[in-house]
Design an enzyme around this catalytic site. Structure first.
Site, PDB file in Angstrom:
ATOM      1  N   HIS A  37       0.682  -1.022   0.207  1.00 51.65           N
ATOM      2  CA  HIS A  37      -0.585   0.295   0.112  1.00 51.65           C
ATOM      3  C   HIS A  37       0.800   1.328   0.170  1.00 51.65           C
ATOM      4  O   HIS A  37       0.085   2.728  -0.043  1.00 51.65           O
ATOM      5  CB  HIS A  37      -1.256   0.404   1.130  1.00 51.65           C
ATOM      6  CG  HIS A  37      -0.091   0.184   2.822  1.00 51.65           C
ATOM      7  ND1 HIS A  37       0.574  -0.633   3.250  1.00 51.65           N
ATOM      8  CD2 HIS A  37      -0.516   1.577   3.395  1.00 51.65           C
ATOM      9  CE1 HIS A  37       1.058  -0.072   3.989  1.00 51.65           C
ATOM     10  NE2 HIS A  37       0.102   1.259   4.522  1.00 51.65           N
TER      11      HIS A  37
HETATM   12  N1  UDP Z   1      -3.500  -4.806   8.743  1.00 51.33           N
HETATM   13  C1  UDP Z   1      -5.184  -5.784   9.460  1.00 51.33           C
HETATM   14  N2  UDP Z   1      -5.664  -5.586   8.063  1.00 51.33           N
HETATM   15  C2  UDP Z   1      -5.146  -6.053   6.779  1.00 51.33           C
HETATM   16  C3  UDP Z   1      -4.114  -5.053   6.083  1.00 51.33           C
HETATM   17  C4  UDP Z   1      -3.185  -4.474   8.091  1.00 51.33           C
HETATM   18  O1  UDP Z   1      -5.726  -5.054  10.365  1.00 51.33           O
HETATM   19  O2  UDP Z   1      -5.742  -5.814   6.224  1.00 51.33           O
HETATM   20  C5  UDP Z   1      -2.927  -4.622  10.435  1.00 51.33           C
HETATM   21  C6  UDP Z   1      -1.459  -4.470  10.086  1.00 51.33           C
HETATM   22  O3  UDP Z   1      -1.030  -6.230  10.799  1.00 51.33           O
HETATM   23  C7  UDP Z   1      -1.041  -3.791  11.157  1.00 51.33           C
HETATM   24  C8  UDP Z   1      -1.321  -2.581  10.834  1.00 51.33           C
HETATM   25  O4  UDP Z   1      -3.000  -3.103   9.936  1.00 51.33           O
HETATM   26  O5  UDP Z   1      -0.883  -4.453  12.514  1.00 51.33           O
HETATM   27  C9  UDP Z   1      -0.841  -2.260   9.930  1.00 51.33           C
HETATM   28  O6  UDP Z   1      -1.089  -0.637   9.233  1.00 51.33           O
HETATM   29  P1  UDP Z   1      -0.224  -0.583   7.370  1.00 51.33           P
HETATM   30  O7  UDP Z   1      -0.028  -1.831   7.040  1.00 51.33           O
HETATM   31  O8  UDP Z   1      -2.067  -0.236   6.784  1.00 51.33           O
HETATM   32  O9  UDP Z   1       0.031   0.732   8.000  1.00 51.33           O
HETATM   33  P2  UDP Z   1       1.687   0.731   8.135  1.00 51.33           P
HETATM   34  O10 UDP Z   1       2.324  -0.032   9.848  1.00 51.33           O
HETATM   35  O11 UDP Z   1       2.416   0.606   6.538  1.00 51.33           O
HETATM   36  O12 UDP Z   1       1.299   2.185   8.700  1.00 51.33           O
END
Ligand code: UDP
Length: 362
Positions: free
Chosen positions: A208
């Protein structure tokens, strides 16, 4: 008089972090927390399900701001948050991570001379083209209390000249969340049964980051690389709306659907169940890289760099810059059974408690 905290959230990773901090705040009878949701992520799959599953108190303020450019969103958020903060006059404003909601919260608060605490301070990718990197640097320099998840984050803040008195290593709230909700997921999630998946028999992937979704060459390398792996091992991919949009506009969605197990974004408990049982995780997410380690699963990071360098050094995480499909596929194949050394950097699962102590003691 109870201490008043306003917690500002807006996007999926912030709901996970806020869930454990809100629980710890609620356990302290001397504290009252009010939640403000900016609306950055607003649909059920990216927002509501997290409030329900993780027991986050319903937001008192919901600004409904999303869908615009970074400038539009951040500007409108500052205006809305300022109004709420003038009403509430809290003792602390809590901001999380590195999104536009984080920066807007910090700026609105600091200009009203309200103390701001930044959860997950000090992370750096040193890639200034990432919107998240700009949000992190500016938020850290505006905040009064910098709650760092790792010793490396403390070191980054020191190098930027931020006063030591503002900085505390508290550990990583995502580790707290993984420990707590990981157990719950074992009992509550039926994701594997529903998707007819056997433990350790699939790769879990998430994509993403703007640097991948907004660059057709990189997006192609990622999806083509994952598809090559999928010939040998199913690849399950909960598709982020931004990535879906990019694939659709390039006309690649159907082809991806034929080769990968594409599903919609899942709730946190299903996500944790899918992570725990994966043979390997391939991701450009920050949070997911660490969750892979927390659950002892090898990870390939589909980026040029990572903020969580400890996991690369320890051998759990392999960086695979998605410049071409073969790099992606080869990295996944070679890392399938990798194991690394234990990493102490993330604390002991009590980061949220330490955060509450820091807020109440100051
Ligand atoms: N996550 C979730 N469902 C999904 C994808 C990600 O619950 O379909 C959770 C993931 O386990 C983590 C959080 O969302 O705890 C991470 O968010 P994301 O990957 O959107 O953002 P980043 O960590 O890169 O800022």
């Amino acid at each position: 008089m109870r201490m008043k905290v306003v917690g500002i959230v807006g996007a999926r990773p912030q709901f996970v972090k806020a869930a454990v901090v809100s629980r710890a705040l609620a356990r302290n009878k001397g504290v009252r927390e009010t939640i403000l949701h900016t609306g950055q992520h607003f649909d059920t799959a990216l927002s509501d399900v997290f409030f329900q599953e993780l027991g986050i108190p319903a937001p008192t303020y919901h600004l409904g701001i999303g869908g615009g450019t970074h400038g539009q969103n951040t500007g409108r958020m500052i205006e809305g948050i300022e109004r709420a903060l003038l009403d509430e006059r809290p003792d602390w404003v809590l901001v999380y991570g590195d999104t536009d909601s984080t920066l807007a919260g910090a700026l609105a608060a600091v200009k009203l001379h309200l103390p701001v605490a930044h959860v997950e301070a000090g992370l750096r990718s040193f890639n200034r083209r990432m919107p998240e990197e700009i949000n992190r640097v500016l938020t850290d320099h505006a905040a009064d209390l910098l709650l760092a998840p790792t010793p490396m984050a403390v070191e980054n803040l020191r190098r930027e000249g931020l006063p030591e008195a503002r900085v505390r290593w508290v550990g990583d709230v995502m580790y707290d969340a993984a420990l707590h909700f990981g157990q719950l997921a074992d009992r509550a999630s039926t994701a594997l049964e529903r998707m007819r998946l056997e433990p350790r028999s699939y790769v879990l992937a998430t994509v993403h980051r703007a640097e991948n979704t907004d660059e057709p060459k990189r997006l192609e390398a990622v999806f083509e690389g994952l598809s090559r792996v999928a010939v040998e091992l199913p690849v399950v991919l909960p598709l982020h709306p931004r990535t879906r949009k990019a694939l659709e506009s390039l006309g690649w969605l159907e082809r991806a659907r034929e080769r990968l197990k594409l599903i919609g974004p899942v709730g946190y408990l299903d996500m944790v169940a899918l992570e725990k049982n994966a043979r390997l995780i391939a991701t450009d997410s920050g949070g997911v890289q660490k969750e892979a380690y927390f659950f002892g699963v090898p990870c390939v990071t589909l980026r040029d760099e990572t903020e969580w360098v400890e996991l690369v050094d320890a051998g759990w995480n392999l960086l695979a810059p998605p410049h071409d499909a073969e790099t992606v596929a080869r990295s996944i194949r070679t890392h399938l059974d990798a194991r690394g050394h234990p990493v102490e950097a993330y604390g002991d699962g009590r980061a949220a408690e330490r955060i509450v102590s820091e807020l109440t003691e100051r």
